[in-house]
Structure formats: C-alpha cells, structure tokens
Design an enzyme around this catalytic site. Structure first.
Site, short mmCIF file in Angstrom:
data_model
loop_
_atom_site.label_atom_id
_atom_site.label_comp_id
_atom_site.label_asym_id
_atom_site.label_seq_id
_atom_site.Cartn_x
_atom_site.Cartn_y
_atom_site.Cartn_z
CB SER A 13 -0.96 0.09 1.18
OG SER A 13 -2.02 0.86 1.32
CG ASP A 41 -5.63 0.52 -1.33
OD1 ASP A 41 -5.02 1.57 -1.25
OD2 ASP A 41 -5.89 -0.35 -0.74
#
Length: 572
Positions: free
Chosen positions: A145, A306
């Site tokens: 991430s 995301d």
C-alpha cells in the site's frame, strides 16, 4: 549462541545456491541488531496478510516467506474440498512485487490451484473485481500500500472479493507454521506453468470491463465535460496511471496534467519516500504543478491505487489538502444530494463508515434519511455489510462507504476501497461545484455551517523492531490497567476496551457488547472522543481525535491540547 544466530546460520546454509540471498545475508554478518530483528520472530500472517521490510530472514518479505504463505493458502483452499480451485493475482509497482506475484503463481500451480494473474501491475480494486467476476476461490495481491519503499506485502482475499477474516487467517497461519520454509513449499517455473495452462493471464478486455463498471457509478457524467476542469494527477509512481487516465478520458476531461516525475512505476519512490496521499510531503510536486497551472483540483492515488488524496485552491493563493474524513463527508453529501435530485435514492439507503472515521458523517446521513452503519477498521467490514445487503435482496441500498485513511467506495462490484472509483466521484463532484461557482472548500464550509465544525485528526507514533512491539503492547496494557481520568483538563466519562469487550466509568470494568479489536476509546464528558489502537499493517500506534465545536479556532485549539496530552501517554 542465541536462537536468532542459530536461524541466521541455518539461512546461510539453506540458501547456499541463491546468490541474491547469500549476498544479503553475508552483508549483515556481525550486525547483531539487524540479525536480531530479522530472526526474533516469524513475519505473522493475519487478516492483512503479510507485510514487512524486504530482505532475507523469517521477519522479512522474501521469496521464501511469500512461498510458504502461498503454500499455506493453497492448503486452505484444498481443505474446502472445492473442485478445481482458482486464485486471482495482482501486484503493484513495488520492488519485487512482480517477482513475488509470479513466484506465488508457480506455488499455486504446483499445488493444483489455477492462477489467473494480471499481466501488468493493477490497482488493488481490480483484483477484488477479478475474484468476483471470474468466480475465483480467493485472491493474492502483492503490495504494501502506502508504506515506505523498503516494505512489501501479501494481501489474501476470499471468494467474496474481501480481504480474509480471522477465521481464514488463523487456518492459513497454522498451515504456514507447519510448513518448512526451504523444503515444504511445492513450486514450479512460472513460464512452464503458463505453457501448461496452470497459470493464465487476465486479458486486457477484462480491465476494460472493470473500467466500464467504475464508470457506471457516475451520477452526472455529462457535467465533467461542461465544467472545463483543470486537473493535476499523480499516481505517486504506483499502479494507478493507466486506469485513472482511462477514467479521465471516458469522462471527456482533456485538461489533465500529470506530475512527470511520478508517472512511471518505480518502487524506489524517489520523489516521495513515504508515498501516502494523505501527507503533504508526498504531494509536494503535485502542489507545485497545481499552483503553476492554476488547477481546480489535485488528485493523488497511492502505489496500489486503493486510496486517494485531494487538494483544491484555498482562496488565499495556496492549496488545501483535504483529510480522508473531509473527502468522505463531501462525497457522502454530494452523493445523497444528487441521488435525491435525480430520483435515484433507494428506498432504504445505507452508508458505512469505520468506527474511527468522522461522526459528522452520521449527521449528514441522518439529514438525508440514510442509515449509517459503523464497522471496525478494515474495508472487509464494509464489504461484509454490502454482502449482507446483497443476501437480503437489498444490494442497491448501499450508496457509499469510507474510511478516514482515504478509502472510498460507491458500488458493490468490488469489496475493497477503490481509488479509481473515488477519482471518478471526486472529479464529478468538483465539476458540479465548479458549475455552481463553488470550490470544494466552499462546499465543506457550508456543511460546517449546517452541521457544526467537526475535526478528526490522526497522530501516528512509530515503534520499530522487537523493542517497538513490546512498547506498543505496554502502552495498550497501561491504558487498560489505569484508564486516564482526564485529557488536557477535560474529564473522561467512560473508557471502552474493544479487545476485552469492557467499559470503565470510574468504578471498575464491566462487560459490554463491542466489536472485538485491539482498541481503546476515551469518551470525554464534553462529547469529544479519543481512540487509540495499534495499526494492523504498520509498526505504529494510531491516535484519532474526534472533536466538535462552534468554530474552527476553538476546535483547532482542543486538538492541539489533546495531541500534546496523548503524546505524553505514549511517551513522546
């Protein structure tokens, strides 16, 4: 000789034929602290999968720990007695992501699990979409991430497209610990598996289908052309460039300027060492370009696309970076207002937020007659609410879900936060307000006038290594043994311990029904609250300050007071 040194010697012996591993291991010879940190514990597999610094060792991300995790995941899939199980795989721009993804595919193939892998790096939500649309039994995403460049990770998904829950994670972890790192992992060459049809590439046409589904979420797509938005975009050297650019093209937005230094995928993240779209340092180049171009909005996505961050002109010659909560509030209000106007609001609409996200969302939702469901941190819980609605024939009731950490979703076609979807909605919202002669700052101030000023700040306190893990555990234990009676002079009304399911109000702990997670909430008598929890994906304690009041200055001062007091609680 310590256990750490015994394991270090074992790794040197077992990886003798692996030149890269040998170079890495021999490079730390004599470095007691580094050897200790790499071998004092296993890199544990939980609901967030694996995440850690890359390198050789049991507490590191490398092909051996990735292989063993995949072996454990394959064993779990076979335990379900599913015929011809399959797994979708995606990866981001991080160092070794492609290699780890292909190695995982080879392990699955050797274990009789078909691997369907994207040929190029893809956003995390595209994996969730693939799992559901291809009917896979699970998914693997190689990403860390928004962590620094030294990290990588391994996210595991179930058949619903959500990240796995604890019941699956515990089974996989047990299997991992029963598997020898060096002799217990079955694998085969990726190209050989591809040739035999045990591994297949997910075609580009499938990516187009995902983009079609994202675009179907637009409420007023035609206004994006009309508004003449001038937009800056940066993928922060991650996986978002192709999909996000396709969204802009489909919306007819032509005045888009990409941050040139951050367009190409690069796991070193040379211009943003901490590639998190929430923080100013990561957005500095984008802010500079936005000022030069006099842009209406700057949009940034993190490495696995995301999460999304945004900044808009502040009316004083600069740009204001929105928090995740502020974007969530703006999107919730825009979606509700626009659905009402267009007659597209379902009969019993539902929105979802995490427990640590702004309570202002509850007031906005109530204003529009929308039920606000509160869940634990982690988008799989939001995905669970969507799944529950779907099971009862109310799939269309879900209109929006968000987390304060810049994660958003408007449709149930994926079950994870989706920056591509969020970019679509952010862009449409900015266009709508521009046509109305307003900026997003104007829109937010109007909401503060209507619902009161709310602030939801977050502090992150890092605790690296073995000593850091012990320090975090000690802090949380201390809060439970002796809950604070006041914070910055404001009395604590009650303390909620989500781990033990207990409430403390000055006269001892008593049982209370709470969702189970390692988190303590201090509810102040003046209506404000402070939430303290260890991160599930990073070596840090996060403290959330939920403050409300009549004016920005008084709220800001309260935040400063609380933050100073809480820094002392965690020894900073």
């Amino acid at each position: 000789m310590t256990n750490e040194h015994i394991l270090y010697k074992l790794w040197l012996k077992k990886t003798a034929a692996d030149a890269q591993a040998q170079k890495d291991l021999k490079g730390i010879a004599g470095n007691e602290a580094e050897i200790g940190d790499r071998f004092y514990r296993e890199l544990s597999f939980g609901t967030a999968g694996l995440r850690g610094i890359m390198g050789m060792g049991i507490n590191r991300m490398n092909r051996y720990t990735v292989g063993r995790a995949t072996q454990g995941f394959a064993k779990y899939l076979h335990s379900k007695k599913t015929e011809n199980p399959s797994v979708a795989i995606a990866y981001d721009s991080r160092l070794n992501s492609k290699e780890f993804a292909r190695y995982a595919a080879g392990v699955l193939a050797a274990n009789g699990v078909k691997a369907l892998i994207y040929k190029e790096l893809m956003p995390t939500p595209a994996l969730s979409y693939a799992i559901r649309e291809l009917g896979c039994d699970g998914g693997i995403n190689i990403t860390a991430s928004h962590n620094p460049a030294a990290y990588n990770g391994y996210k595991a998904y179930d058949a619903s497209g959500c990240q796995i829950g604890p019941e699956i994670a515990d089974v996989v972890q047990k299997s991992i610990l029963e598997t020898d790192l060096f002799s217990g992992v079955e694998t085969m060459d990726f190209d050989a598996a591809l040739e035999k049809g045990l591994v297949e590439f997910i075609p580009q046409s499938f990516v187009e289908r995902y983009l079609d589904r994202v675009c179907a979420e637009a409420l007023q797509p035609e206004i994006c052309k009309e508004a003449g938005l001038k937009l800056i975009y940066t993928p922060l050297n991650g996986a978002g460039m192709n999909c996000v650019s396709a969204i802009f093209a489909r919306l007819g937005i032509k005045d888009v300027h990409n941050v040139p230094e951050q367009v190409a995928p690069d796991g070193n993240f040379p211009t943003c060492p901490y590639p998190n779209p929430e923080i100013k340092e990561a957005l500095s180049l984008g802010l500079k370009l936005a000022a030069e171009k006099k842009a209406d909005i700057l949009i940034a996505t993190d490495p696995d696309a995301d999460r999304v961050g945004a900044a808009v002109p502040d009316g004083e010659g600069g740009y204001r970076i929105f928090t995740g909560n502020e974007v969530g509030i703006l999107l919730l209000d825009y979606i509700c207002k626009t659905r009402k106007k267009l007659g597209k609001m379902p009969d019993k609409p539902v929105a979802v937020r995490s427990l640590v996200s702004s309570r202002m969302a509850d007031a906005v939702a109530a204003h529009y007659g929308v039920e606000m469901v509160k869940v634990l941190t982690g988008f799989r819980f939001i995905g669970g609410v969507i799944a529950g609605l779907e099971e009862t024939g109310r799939a269309d009731s879900f209109i929006f879900g968000f987390e304060e950490s810049c994660g958003y979703l408007t449709g149930g076609f994926v079950r994870d936060k989706d920056a591509v979807n969020a970019v679509l909605m952010l862009t449409e919202m900015a266009a709508a307000y521009k046509l109305a002669g307003k900026t997003l700052v104007d829109a937010l101030e109007e909401l503060y006038t209507q619902f009161g000023v709310w602030s939801s700040e977050v502090d992150n306190f890092a605790y690296e290594g073995e000593s850091g893990m012990k320090a975090m555990a000690g802090i949380m234990e201390g809060l439970r043994k002796q809950p604070p009676v006041e914070i910055a002079g404001d009395a604590v009304g009650e303390t909620l311990d989500y781990k033990q399911g207990a409430r403390y109000a000055g006269d001892g702990w008593s049982p209370v029904d709470l969702p189970k997670t390692d988190m303590v909430e201090l509810k102040l008598k003046n209506g404000n609250s402070i939430i303290i929890r260890p991160s599930g994906t990073e070596p840090k304690i996060k403290i959330y300050y939920v403050v409300t009041g009549k004016g920005h200055q008084s709220v800001a001062q309260k935040n400063r007071d609380y933050r100073a007091a809480c820094a002392k609680i965690v020894g900073r």
